[in-house]
Each structure stands twice: as C-alpha cells, then as structure tokens.
Design an enzyme around this catalytic site. Structure first.
Site: not given
Ligand code: AHR
Length: 492
Positions: A301, A177-178, A244, A30, A350
């Site tokens: 992600e 995205n999201e 995450y 990103e 990432q």
């Molecule tokens: O990876 C960092 C961020 O986490 C991304 O931009 C977003 O899609 C997510 O919330």
C-alpha cells in the site's frame, strides 16, 4: 531568478543490476467507496457497457497500462471479509455493513469468482488477502482449498458447482493486513506466532503455492520487519510495508488534493521522498536477518492521501488527482527500482475512485488521471533489467524540506531497448541533463513527457483530456526537461 538544475548522469550500458519485477506496478482494489462497485463492477444488467458485469471502459483502460497484479479484497476490509458470503448465486448472498468504510451496505456481489474473472480479463495476476483478524485458521485454509483444489474434494466440487471447473491461480496470498492496527492491534511477536500457525495449514496442490505475505509495518517503523524476519523461518516469501504520502504528515489535516500552494507541493515531495530512507532501513534489517535475500519487502500500500472533498462521504476516500500525483508516482517508481533486489512487488492505493487512483468514474463517465498516465509511460520498465547509474543533481527546497531536484531510472527493457526515466520535482526550474554513457554511442532521447503549467493540472469529467503525455524528443547535446515534469525516453 529561476535557474535550471544541472544534472549529470553516468552509466555503462553493459552493466546490469537486478530485474525490475513487473509486480512493482501492481494495483490495490478494496471494498471501499466506489472502488469496486461502480468503479469496476456494474453488473450484467447495467446500462454502462460491460463484459459479464465488469465495465468495459475501465477494463480497456487498465489493459492499456498492462496492470500485472491486483490485490483484493483489502486492506482493513480483508480482516472482516468472510469468503463464503461472496460465492454462490449473487441474489442469495448476504448483505453486510462495511463497518470500516462509510457504513454502507456490502452486497457481496463481487466475490471470489468475480475477482478472478476480473483479473483474468485484465491478463493480471491475483493477490488475495486473507482474514486473520476476525477469521479462523480453518476459514482461511478452506478458502485456499476452494480456490486451488484440483481433486474431487467437497470444497473443490463446490467451486465447480459455482461455475469454475479449473482451479484459480493465486500469485500472492496475504495473511492478514495491518495487524498492528485495523487487523487486530497486535504486537509483532504475537502476530509472528499466529502467522506461523495460519501458514502451516494453507495447503495447495504441488507447484501451486502462492507467495505468502506476512503483514508488516509502516512509515518509519522497522520493528515489524525485524521481528517477523527474525521469527518466521519458513512459509514466507515477503513482508508487507505501507507508506502513505500526506502533505502535512498529520492524519487530522492531511492537505488538499487541488488548489494547493507551492509550499504544499514541496511538503508533498518531501514526505513522499522519505520512503527512500524508510525502504533503505527496512531492507537493511532484512539483509541482517535474511542475508540470502529470500524474504522480499512488498510495499503493498502506498500513494497520496488527502483530505476528503467537502461534498463527498469521508469514508469513501475519493480524491482528485493532479500533476503532483503523477510526479509522486514517478518519484516512487524510481525509488522502487533502486531497491529492485528486495522490493519486488508494490500495490498503489488504490486502482479506481479511491485515494491515488488510476481512474475516476461518475456513473457512466470515466477519466484517466495523471497517475494513470505515469503508469502508462513507465510500463516499459516492467521486467526490465536495471542499469546502475550515478546521478548528481541540485536540490529542490531547503532545510528540513529538501529533496533531489531530479531523480531517474535507467534500464534495458524486455524489448532490448535502453530506457531512461526522469522526474523533475521542482515546480519552477527546469533541468539540463548531461549523460555520460560508456559502452554505446547515443545521440538522442525519444519518448513522452507529462507536464503542465498549473501545479494542480488535472482531468475532470467536464474536461477529461487536459493532461496527457505528449511526444518528447531531444538531442543528447541539448537535453533539457521542464519544471514539474515526468519524462520517459528511449535512448538511441
Ligand atoms: O487504503 C486504505 C486503507 O489504508 C487500507 O484499508 C488499510 O490497510 C490502510 O490503513
């Protein structure tokens, strides 16, 4: 008194499960912090050795782990990205402010052509994420035409004038995205309608249509997967899902990247392992709404997310990477393999300098992280055919923080060899592995191990080779693996 775990694994080598799609090993890059600028792109005039602006050390390292796919330009950044600002002469491109990530200047020097040149240098496929949040149907449709047009349309000719005769090949195209958050704070019903509208107008030449990705939910949520898979009947290949691993589970105090305690190690393992149940639940929803299995779950992600280092810009999401991250990666790979029928693509967040990165750079210096080495060891699983197996293992931890001590994968590689991956999540106790194999006479395991004495063993710019895979060999009669280790072996 420390005691080894007894682990029993049983399988028949003649049984075949789903193929483990190589795209499970995809990466995410990103416009965030030093993920692209410095991490990948230094420009042709840089003193850092480069190939047409892309740093050679990073290119070579990524080629070594066979990166199959790269997602770009975001993330949250994707829904603020206007593709026209990233084409044409670099010195004439507008400078924007990256309002999501650190409020820094975004020079747009890395744009569409640079992205495709980068993935082509890597030998990887492209996953382009379009802007649904602040763009328009027309803007997205024109970007797709610019990239893929074969005829003499003005947009395809503009691409040619910008130096690219042949169309670019897009493997996946994400529509927003999201959407539940940074992509527009929408309801899934509203997003479903928008998705259908956008997807209708993304036209490509015959046979060149990328896989279309709808932006789905995250964490324990299954609503987005449910609403999207129930409402979008066509022009959809997969629904994205994000998870995450925060050691604490608290976004305000996530936990430390280094100098953590064993309790924090356990909390991290416990939280990362939750993705098993979350994927199971999302897959169950897809089985209900899409019994034919046409719509995949793309975990585009995932990875660890710690508190920013005190001396760094918190908007850059730079974090150190330790043995714990290597173990987290292996745990996640083994889970993705388990759901390989539906989970056919993932992108770790990432690739360079951001969150759970493969590579960290400091100007001309570069280090390969423990996570990088896990990707290297697991590359034999790309496009391998999984072999179903039963595993019995004790647990690590107790009460509501308890996870299997050891998880595994078994597969037949594209080279015909039989591979076994093991990860021991327990940082204190080793594991004794008992294999009960039908259909082949196997005597030994030969491959690599990643382990260390310290929980937060890591590679630094001062000591870049502290933690590296070492050769591993064991007789199957006496097959032990140490605490906190990742092992990938060929069974012979
Ligand atoms: O990876 C960092 C961020 O986490 C991304 O931009 C977003 O899609 C997510 O919330």
């Amino acid at each position: 008194m420390a005691k080894d775990h007894q682990v029993d694994i049983e399988f028949n080598v003649s049984n075949a499960g789903p193929v483990i799609d190589k795209d499970i090993y995809g990466q995410f890059a990103e416009h965030l912090g030093r993920g692209i600028y410095e991490g990948v792109w230094v420009g042709e005039d840089s003193d850092i050795p480069n190939t047409r602006g892309f740093r050679n050390d990073v290119l070579n390292a990524l080629k070594e782990i066979k990166v199959p796919l790269v997602r770009w330009p975001g993330g949250c950044f994707a829904d603020e990205y206007h593709w026209r600002e990233g084409i044409g002469p670099r010195n004439e491109r507008p400078v924007k402010v990256n309002t999501h990530w650190g409020g820094v200047e975004e020079p747009n020097t890395f744009g569409t052509h640079e992205f495709f040149e980068f993935v082509e240098l890597l030998g990887a496929d492209a996953y382009v994420n379009g802007n649904l949040g602040s763009g328009s149907v027309r803007e997205m449709a024109e970007w797709v035409e610019y990239m893929t047009g074969e005829k003499g349309s003005t947009l395809a000719n503009e691409r040619r004038a910008n130096g690219r005769e042949e169309p670019f090949e897009i493997a996946y195209f994400g529509i927003g995205n999201e959407a539940w958050g940074c992509g527009g704070h929408m309801r899934p019903e509203y997003y479903s309608d928008l998705y259908k509208q956008y997807a209708t107008f993304l036209k490509t030449p015959h046979g060149k249509k990328p896989k279309f990705v709808a932006s789905g939910g995250h964490s324990e949520d299954t609503t987005w997967t449910d609403v999207l898979s129930a409402n979008i009947e066509q022009n959809i290949d997969g629904i994205s899902y994000h998870y995450y691993t925060l050691p604490s589970g608290d976004w305000d105090a996530k936990g430390r990247a280094i100098n953590f305690t064993e309790d924090e190690w356990l909390a991290t393992m416990n939280r990362t392992y939750k993705i098993d149940g979350y994927i199971r639940d999302n897959v169950a929803v897809l089985e209900k709404n899409d019994p034919d299995g046409d719509v995949k779950l793309y975990v585009d992600e995932w990875g660890t997310w710690y508190d920013p280092e005190p001396e760094r810009d918190p908007g850059f999401l730079y974090q150190q990477n330790t043995l714990r991250d290597a173990v987290v990666a292996a745990v996640n790979f083994n889970i993705f393999h388990k759901y390989a029928e539906r989970v056919t693509m993932t992108n770790i967040a990432q690739m360079v300098n951001v969150l759970q990165a493969m590579i960290l750079t400091d100007k001309e210096k570069m280090v390969l992280t423990p996570t990088y080495h896990t990707y290297g060891m697991y590359k034999v699983f790309q496009d391998a055919t999984s072999i179903p197996f039963e595993i019995e293992t004790g647990n690590y931890g107790s009460g509501d923080k308890s996870v299997p001590a050891v998880t595994a994968s078994v597969a037949r590689g594209t080279d015909g060899k039989l591979y076994l991956a093991l990860v021991n999540l327990d940082p204190k106790n080793g594991a004794s592995i008992d294999l009960d194999v039908d259909g082949a006479k196997l005597t030994k395991a030969v491959g690599h191990i990643l382990t260390a004495n310290e929980l937060d063993a890591r590679n630094t710019f001062a000591a870049p080779e502290q933690l590296q895979p070492a050769a591993f060999e064991a007789s199957l009669k006496d097959f032990d693996i140490p605490a906190k280790s990742v092992v990938v072996v060929e069974l012979k």
